[in-house]
Structure formats: C-alpha cells, structure tokens
Design an enzyme around this catalytic site. Structure first.
Site, mmCIF file in Angstrom:
data_model
loop_
_atom_site.group_PDB
_atom_site.id
_atom_site.type_symbol
_atom_site.label_atom_id
_atom_site.label_comp_id
_atom_site.label_asym_id
_atom_site.label_seq_id
_atom_site.Cartn_x
_atom_site.Cartn_y
_atom_site.Cartn_z
ATOM 1 N N GLU A 6 -7.015 0.499 1.043
ATOM 2 C CA GLU A 6 -7.932 0.159 2.152
ATOM 3 C C GLU A 6 -7.219 0.098 3.501
ATOM 4 O O GLU A 6 -7.871 0.142 4.538
ATOM 5 C CB GLU A 6 -8.650 -1.169 1.873
ATOM 6 N N TYR A 11 -10.053 -8.197 5.444
ATOM 7 C CA TYR A 11 -9.178 -8.067 4.268
ATOM 8 C C TYR A 11 -8.167 -6.950 4.480
ATOM 9 O O TYR A 11 -6.952 -7.158 4.345
ATOM 10 C CB TYR A 11 -10.011 -7.789 3.007
ATOM 11 N N LYS A 51 -4.036 -7.027 4.842
ATOM 12 C CA LYS A 51 -3.124 -6.309 3.939
ATOM 13 C C LYS A 51 -2.248 -5.339 4.751
ATOM 14 O O LYS A 51 -1.056 -5.185 4.467
ATOM 15 C CB LYS A 51 -3.911 -5.545 2.862
HETATM 16 P P1 NAD Z 1 -7.498 -11.534 -7.550
HETATM 17 O O1 NAD Z 1 -8.306 -12.081 -6.423
HETATM 18 O O2 NAD Z 1 -8.126 -11.297 -8.868
HETATM 19 O O3 NAD Z 1 -6.234 -12.476 -7.826
HETATM 20 C C1 NAD Z 1 -5.475 -13.022 -6.789
HETATM 21 C C2 NAD Z 1 -4.558 -14.071 -7.390
HETATM 22 O O4 NAD Z 1 -3.762 -14.613 -6.324
HETATM 23 C C3 NAD Z 1 -5.302 -15.246 -8.031
HETATM 24 O O5 NAD Z 1 -4.701 -15.588 -9.265
HETATM 25 C C4 NAD Z 1 -5.142 -16.372 -7.023
HETATM 26 O O6 NAD Z 1 -5.138 -17.664 -7.607
HETATM 27 C C5 NAD Z 1 -3.797 -16.028 -6.409
HETATM 28 N N1 NAD Z 1 -3.662 -16.566 -5.050
HETATM 29 C C6 NAD Z 1 -4.548 -16.444 -4.018
HETATM 30 N N2 NAD Z 1 -4.098 -17.101 -2.941
HETATM 31 C C7 NAD Z 1 -2.893 -17.614 -3.280
HETATM 32 C C8 NAD Z 1 -1.931 -18.391 -2.591
HETATM 33 N N3 NAD Z 1 -2.140 -18.774 -1.315
HETATM 34 N N4 NAD Z 1 -0.794 -18.736 -3.233
HETATM 35 C C9 NAD Z 1 -0.579 -18.359 -4.500
HETATM 36 N N5 NAD Z 1 -1.476 -17.657 -5.232
HETATM 37 C C10 NAD Z 1 -2.611 -17.282 -4.614
HETATM 38 O O7 NAD Z 1 -6.845 -10.207 -6.974
HETATM 39 P P2 NAD Z 1 -6.560 -8.810 -7.684
HETATM 40 O O8 NAD Z 1 -7.768 -7.982 -7.605
HETATM 41 O O9 NAD Z 1 -5.902 -9.063 -8.969
HETATM 42 O O10 NAD Z 1 -5.509 -8.193 -6.639
HETATM 43 C C11 NAD Z 1 -4.129 -8.491 -6.767
HETATM 44 C C12 NAD Z 1 -3.376 -7.763 -5.663
HETATM 45 O O11 NAD Z 1 -3.583 -6.366 -5.771
HETATM 46 C C13 NAD Z 1 -3.815 -8.162 -4.257
HETATM 47 O O12 NAD Z 1 -2.665 -8.205 -3.453
HETATM 48 C C14 NAD Z 1 -4.729 -7.013 -3.831
HETATM 49 O O13 NAD Z 1 -4.701 -6.851 -2.442
HETATM 50 C C15 NAD Z 1 -4.078 -5.848 -4.542
HETATM 51 N N6 NAD Z 1 -4.978 -4.735 -4.890
HETATM 52 C C16 NAD Z 1 -6.142 -4.983 -5.578
HETATM 53 C C17 NAD Z 1 -6.950 -3.906 -5.964
HETATM 54 C C18 NAD Z 1 -8.220 -4.124 -6.744
HETATM 55 O O14 NAD Z 1 -8.968 -3.171 -6.977
HETATM 56 N N7 NAD Z 1 -8.530 -5.328 -7.197
HETATM 57 C C19 NAD Z 1 -6.573 -2.594 -5.641
HETATM 58 C C20 NAD Z 1 -5.385 -2.393 -4.911
HETATM 59 C C21 NAD Z 1 -4.588 -3.472 -4.565
HETATM 60 O O1 DAU Z 2 -9.620 0.041 -2.788
HETATM 61 C C1 DAU Z 2 -8.903 -1.055 -3.277
HETATM 62 C C2 DAU Z 2 -9.695 -2.312 -3.062
HETATM 63 O O2 DAU Z 2 -10.761 -2.286 -4.001
HETATM 64 C C3 DAU Z 2 -8.872 -3.586 -3.232
HETATM 65 O O3 DAU Z 2 -7.881 -3.618 -2.240
HETATM 66 C C4 DAU Z 2 -9.759 -4.830 -3.125
HETATM 67 O O4 DAU Z 2 -9.002 -5.989 -3.384
HETATM 68 C C5 DAU Z 2 -10.862 -4.715 -4.164
HETATM 69 O O5 DAU Z 2 -11.740 -5.809 -4.045
HETATM 70 C C6 DAU Z 2 -11.634 -3.401 -3.977
HETATM 71 O O6 DAU Z 2 -12.377 -3.417 -2.739
HETATM 72 P P1 DAU Z 2 -13.868 -2.805 -2.632
HETATM 73 O O7 DAU Z 2 -14.530 -3.397 -1.477
HETATM 74 O O8 DAU Z 2 -13.825 -1.322 -2.749
HETATM 75 O O9 DAU Z 2 -14.464 -3.381 -4.024
HETATM 76 P P2 DAU Z 2 -15.884 -4.039 -4.390
HETATM 77 O O10 DAU Z 2 -15.956 -4.122 -5.880
HETATM 78 O O11 DAU Z 2 -16.148 -5.257 -3.589
HETATM 79 O O12 DAU Z 2 -16.902 -2.912 -3.907
HETATM 80 C C7 DAU Z 2 -16.859 -1.598 -4.451
HETATM 81 C C8 DAU Z 2 -17.949 -0.792 -3.764
HETATM 82 O O13 DAU Z 2 -19.224 -1.286 -4.198
HETATM 83 C C9 DAU Z 2 -17.949 -0.914 -2.261
HETATM 84 O O14 DAU Z 2 -18.361 0.311 -1.678
HETATM 85 C C10 DAU Z 2 -19.005 -1.992 -1.976
HETATM 86 C C11 DAU Z 2 -19.995 -1.783 -3.091
HETATM 87 N N1 DAU Z 2 -20.700 -2.993 -3.571
HETATM 88 C C12 DAU Z 2 -19.963 -4.091 -3.875
HETATM 89 C C13 DAU Z 2 -20.568 -5.241 -4.327
HETATM 90 C C14 DAU Z 2 -19.749 -6.470 -4.649
HETATM 91 C C15 DAU Z 2 -22.069 -2.974 -3.739
HETATM 92 O O15 DAU Z 2 -22.731 -1.947 -3.484
HETATM 93 N N2 DAU Z 2 -22.676 -4.117 -4.182
HETATM 94 C C16 DAU Z 2 -21.991 -5.266 -4.484
HETATM 95 O O16 DAU Z 2 -22.611 -6.271 -4.861
#
Ligand code: NAD
Ligand code: DAU
Length: 352
Positions: free
Chosen positions: A134, A157, A161
């Site tokens: 992102e 967000y 990042k």
């Molecule tokens: P998540 O929200 O599921 O988990 C985040 C974790 O961080 C939780 O366990 C929370 O308790 C902990 N945390 C939050 N604030 C904290 C703090 N101040 N101190 C210590 N711990 C803290 O997130 P996720 O989806 O597992 O994402 C993990 C990492 O990967 C993030 O850095 C996110 O930006 C990155 N990322 C996520 C995605 C995705 O699709 N979910 C994709 C690419 C990168």
């Molecule tokens: O691309 C990586 C990112 O993917 C990570 O860095 C983020 O931590 C992770 O949350 C995710 O972000 P998105 O915003 O892409 O994920 P989300 O699941 O929130 O949304 C996926 C897509 O679906 C986005 O286009 C928004 C849409 N959406 C999401 C929600 C929650 C809906 O249409 N309805 C919904 O209720």
C-alpha cells in the site's frame, strides 16, 4: 540455541504464522514473541506451539521506549522481525494517531534499541521490517508495483507504513544498520481477524448477515496465502541483502466483487446451502474514502534473486481458509464478541 530472534506482533494474524514457522523450523533459534495484545493480538493463535522450549512470549508495547530497552537488554536479540502494527485501513481513517504512534514511533523505538545493542558489531545481525504494497499507492488498470516504484501512500495507514519504511532505510544509510524490508500484498488464511474483507464475509455468510461491498466492488487486490508470506519472510531474513527491499506477492489479482462471489459459491458448497444463497447477502455500501483502485505486486526480484515463490494456488489457499474457519467457529465467535460488536455496529450498522 545459537541465535535469538525477536518477532514483534507475533500474536496477530501474520505474526502468529511467522512465529510458528520459525519455532518449528529452527529449534536452534530462541524465538521471543513481543506483542502488546491489542484487539488484534490473540495468544490463542499460538496454543499449539506455546509450550515449545525455544519459544517465549513477552507482553510489551513498542511505543513504550523504556519497556523496549528492557526487552533488548534481557534477551539481546541477534535479529528482529518487525510485524507489530495497527493494520486496518478503515480504523486508520477514524483514528490516525494510533497508526502514527505504533507504526512510526514504535518502529523508531525498535530501530534505536537495535542500533544501540548492535553498535559494536553488525556481524550476524538483522532488522527485518515487514511492510505493505500500500506504500506504493494505487495502480490503474495495468502495470505492477516493483521495488523501484515511488512511494505514494493515500490512507493514514499506508502513510504511516511508508514513514516507517523510510526510517528503516534511513537507519541503514545513516548508521549502517543491517536492514531488509519486504512489501507484501494482501494476505488471507487461518486466524485472519474478521474486520478484513475475507474473514468478515466468511463470518457474515455463516450468520446470514449482509456482505458489505464498498463502492462498485471493482477495486482490485492481489491475494497471497499467509503461510507463503511466512515462507517469504524466512527467505528474505536469511538470504536477503542488507539495505534492499523485496516485493512479495502471488500474481493473483481479484476484483472484490468477483472474490466475494467466489467465496459465496464455495461457502454454499461447504455449508450444504443451495447455490446462490450466500450471494443474495451481497450489499453495495458507501465507499471507503481515498480507496485505492488496484494493487498488483511484481514479485520477480524475490523469485529470481532468492528463489521464493508461492507454494499454494489461490484455489487451494481459499479452500484451506474456509475449512479452517468452519472448523474453528469457537475462535471466530470469541474474537467477534466484546469490542468487535461495538466496532461492527458503529461501522456497518449505524455508521454506513
Ligand atoms: P494484525 O493487526 O493482525 O496484528 C498486529 C499485531 O501487532 C497484533 O498482535 C497486535 O497486538 C500487535 N500490536 C499492535 N500494536 C502494537 C504495539 N503498539 N506494540 C506491540 N504490539 C502491537 O496485523 P497483520 O495483518 O498480521 O499484519 C502484520 C504486519 O504485516 C503489519 O506490519 C502489516 O502492516 C503488515 N502487512 C499486512 C498485510 C495483510 O494483508 N494483513 C499485508 C502486507 C503487510
Ligand atoms: O495490501 C496489503 C494490505 O492489505 C495490508 O497492508 C493491510 O494491513 C491489510 O489490511 C490489507 O488492506 P486492504 O485495505 O486491502 O484490506 P481489507 O480487507 O480491509 O479490504 C480489501 C478490499 O475490500 C478493499 O478494496 C476494501 C474492500 N472492502 C473491505 C471491507 C472490510 C469492502 O468492500 N468491504 C469491507 O467491508
């Protein structure tokens, strides 16, 4: 044990898979999982490995500088794999400050502690920052994000990042800190918190509730199975070059509406419902402000230079995910109780 690795955010969605992967694959490493256990952190994600002799959990907030210094003094990690973050775009729109604090200040606290601990010797040390696609902003209908794409974040967000990535690079360029960064696309899989699109829809299909699709549903995301992300982190942590970043993705783009329709189809099948039942729950709702049209990762570099590629197809990954959620409805019910109910009510029932 010949190395200690501090994994932050290890009780969250991706972090718990990374912790499990390292604990099981590297018995010679001591894995310290540091997590503040916010609403997104859940130690039940790790019950299968939490008695392992090479695993320790520490509850600490990365924004608490003194607590972080103490953890570094106690465990003296050789490596840091930093996942702790506020991760949900919609929450960043309503509360940006939490994202600045954890994602920017928290990251700088970890960089400072690493710089101080490793100041005399960088040999065998590594700070691996887990970031997102992102930071690159939004694509039009064609093209891919490469490692050279300029940063252009749009949400609080992604801005937080992007800022953290810049600090990580700055600590490499200024202080010589041995860093690597990975920028990954959207993950899906077991333990995904049901504020995100796929687990939210699975939860709502089970409960016959509306499936909220933002805008026209044509927004496109590039989906990777979470265990393949954990494997990529392992590869880059061990084989990546200092100061470099690596894009991680599966060349697997889906428009949101097509993805949710496919999910509905598979859920009907698994739940023994008539074909078309779940798709009737789809509702188009108010769009996300600043919604990025399309993300797509070019993962050529990590494949060609480090030999990583996804191990499961999307069909296999989605099926495993659905099966996990159906087999773990107690987990789902628990995380979707309490605070989650308020969040859901405000965001999807009274708020939209
Ligand atoms: P998540 O929200 O599921 O988990 C985040 C974790 O961080 C939780 O366990 C929370 O308790 C902990 N945390 C939050 N604030 C904290 C703090 N101040 N101190 C210590 N711990 C803290 O997130 P996720 O989806 O597992 O994402 C993990 C990492 O990967 C993030 O850095 C996110 O930006 C990155 N990322 C996520 C995605 C995705 O699709 N979910 C994709 C690419 C990168
Ligand atoms: O691309 C990586 C990112 O993917 C990570 O860095 C983020 O931590 C992770 O949350 C995710 O972000 P998105 O915003 O892409 O994920 P989300 O699941 O929130 O949304 C996926 C897509 O679906 C986005 O286009 C928004 C849409 N959406 C999401 C929600 C929650 C809906 O249409 N309805 C919904 O209720």
């Amino acid at each position: 044990m010949n190395k200690t690795i501090l994994i932050t955010g290890g009780a969250g969605f991706i972090g718990s898979h990374v912790v499990r992967h390292f604990v099981l694959k590297y018995p010679q490493y001591k894995i310290v999982n540091l997590d503040a256990l916010t609403y997104a952190g859940n130690l039940e994600n790790l019950v299968d490995i939490d008695n392992s002799s090479n695993y320790t959990f520490v509850k600490a907030d990365i924004c608490d500088e003194a607590a972080i210094r103490e953890v570094f003094a106690t465990y003296r990690p050789d490596g840091v794999i930093h996942l702790a973050a506020e991760s949900h775009v919609d929450r960043s729109i309503t509360d940006p400050n939490a994202f600045v604090n954890t994602n920017v200040i928290g990251t700088v606290n970890l960089l400072n502690a690493s710089k101080e601990l490793w100041k005399d010797n960088h040999e065998g040390k590594r700070f691996h920052h887990i970031s997102t696609d992102e930071v690159f902003g939004a694509l039009g209908d064609t093209g891919f994000f490469t490692e050279e794409t300029s940063y252009d974040p749009h949400s609080p967000y992604s801005a937080s990042k992007a800022a953290s990535d810049h600090f990580v690079r700055a600590y490499h360029d200024t202080y010589g800190l041995p860093v690597v960064i990975t920028n990954c696309s959207n993950n899906y899989g077991p333990n995904h918190f049901p504020e995100k699109l796929i687990p939210l829809c699975i939860l709502n299909i089970i409960n016959n509730r509306p499936l909220p699709i933002y805008g026209d549903g044509k927004y496109t995301r590039d989906w990777l199975f979470v265990i393949d992300h954990a494997r990529a982190i392992d590869t880059v942590y061990h084989e990546g070059l200092n100061g470099q970043s690596y894009n991680v993705g599966g060349f697997n783009e889906w428009k949101n509406i097509d993805l949710v329709r496919e999910l509905c189809r598979q859920m009907d099948d698994k739940l023994g419902r008539d074909p078309g039942t779940s798709a009737k729950l789809i509702q188009f709702v108010k769009d996300r402000p600043g919604h990025d049209l399309r993300y797509a990762i070019d993962a050529t570099k990590i494949k060609e230079e480090l030999g990583w590629e996804p191990s499961v197809t999307f069909e296999q990954g989605l099926e495993k995910t659905i099966e996990w959620f159906l087999a773990n409805q107690e987990w789902l019910a628990k995380v979707a109780s309490g605070d989650y109910q308020r969040y859901y009510q405000e965001r999807y029932v009274t708020g939209l």
